[in-house]
Design a protein around this motif. Sequence first.
Motif, PDB file in Angstrom:
ATOM      1  N   ASN A 188       6.908  -6.896  -3.854  1.00 43.81           N
ATOM      2  CA  ASN A 188       6.132  -6.421  -2.685  1.00 43.81           C
ATOM      3  C   ASN A 188       6.423  -4.407  -3.513  1.00 43.81           C
ATOM      4  N   ASP A 189       7.666  -4.120  -2.644  1.00 47.76           N
ATOM      5  CA  ASP A 189       7.917  -2.972  -3.788  1.00 47.76           C
ATOM      6  C   ASP A 189       8.186  -2.786  -4.948  1.00 47.76           C
ATOM      7  N   ILE A 190       8.208  -3.598  -6.307  1.00 47.60           N
ATOM      8  CA  ILE A 190       7.899  -3.397  -7.851  1.00 47.60           C
ATOM      9  C   ILE A 190       6.380  -3.110  -7.747  1.00 47.60           C
ATOM     10  N   PRO A 245       9.696  -8.403  -0.254  1.00 51.98           N
ATOM     11  CA  PRO A 245       9.585  -7.361   0.306  1.00 51.98           C
ATOM     12  C   PRO A 245      10.274  -6.149  -1.315  1.00 51.98           C
ATOM     13  N   GLN A 246      11.097  -7.933  -2.417  1.00 51.44           N
ATOM     14  CA  GLN A 246      10.984  -6.736  -3.064  1.00 51.44           C
ATOM     15  C   GLN A 246      10.733  -6.798  -4.102  1.00 51.44           C
ATOM     16  N   ASP A 304       3.877  -2.689  -5.856  1.00 54.82           N
ATOM     17  CA  ASP A 304       3.422  -1.206  -5.113  1.00 54.82           C
ATOM     18  C   ASP A 304       3.389  -0.168  -6.237  1.00 54.82           C
ATOM     19  N   ARG A 305       5.136   0.092  -6.388  1.00 57.50           N
ATOM     20  CA  ARG A 305       5.133   1.108  -7.508  1.00 57.50           C
ATOM     21  C   ARG A 305       4.439   1.256  -8.677  1.00 57.50           C
TER      22      ARG A 305
END
Length: 310
Positions: free
Chosen positions: A95-97, A92-93, A99-100
């Motif tokens: 995917n967050d990055i 998840p961490q 994504d950004r």
Amino acid sequence: NIVRRVQVRGIQSVAQTDRDTITRLLYSIGTKREVERHLRIFSSSSHPSEPAKFAVIKVGGAVLAELDELALSLSFLYRVGLYPVVLHGAGPQMNDIMDREGVVPDYIDGIRVTNAKTLQVARRVFMEENLKLVNALEKLGTRARPITSGVFSADYLDKEKYGLVGKITKVDKRPIEASIRAGALPILTSLAESADGQILNVNADIAAGELAKELEPMKIVFLNDKGGMFHGVTGEKLDVINLDEEYDGLMKEPWVKYGTKLKLREFKELLDHLPRSSSVAVISASSLQKELFTDSGAGTLIRRGYKLFK
Ligand code: ARG
């Protein structure tokens, strides 16, 4: 008594009062008898020559986000003299990055297709998440060591299809054992290296399985945020799965699909390679003590057959 026995195993850094407090706490989740029995079994699983036989604990990225809870649970084990080998993901961490940064994660058959850019993010995120956990543990007085390379060797799984993804070919347990002998919990990531020095991405569940096959621990614990595995129709928590008796039937159940099917297949393959006394637990970080130190547990126990301990 058991507290003294644990002490004799050579954990000098933990104060006696601490250990007493923790043992008293343990008695509050189960009867003195069952707690002492489990402590004894788990404590005697490891020896100076083989210090990593208690447990491999796989921590998913989502569980890693609840850092305090996780650090407390692991510290609890450390306080009673048990040294689990911890391996974490960071899905998840990542995917967050990504994504950004405008990168869309790409999966084939549940495997993250990894190009150079993805690997770059993965390396950074793994390192950061690893350090966060190590620091959280150290802040609680639990010694911990980051082990972010040198354990897993790999070949390309399928370079054309998945890119920089590894299939583990060798596990070197020496850095792990050295960490435990020095009194620190080994905290691993799942990145691997190829023979020619290329870093390869490996799914953390798979890496935890390969690690367990090498170490042959009593328990392989998969921490998730749901606290176990659940029946797909009734929604009830599955207490115990005896693979010898139930595997074939379960795999035919219409509600057993996708993730659940994959997990069951993984657990079966893993336990087939381990002594019969080894078992898998799926549990939340906050209920880990109850799962390990009581007879009834709190999550889902997966074992080969009825007989749990030799
Ligand atoms: N404490 C024992 C163990 O860790 C038994 C756990 C039982 N768990 C369960 N979900 N029924 O092996």
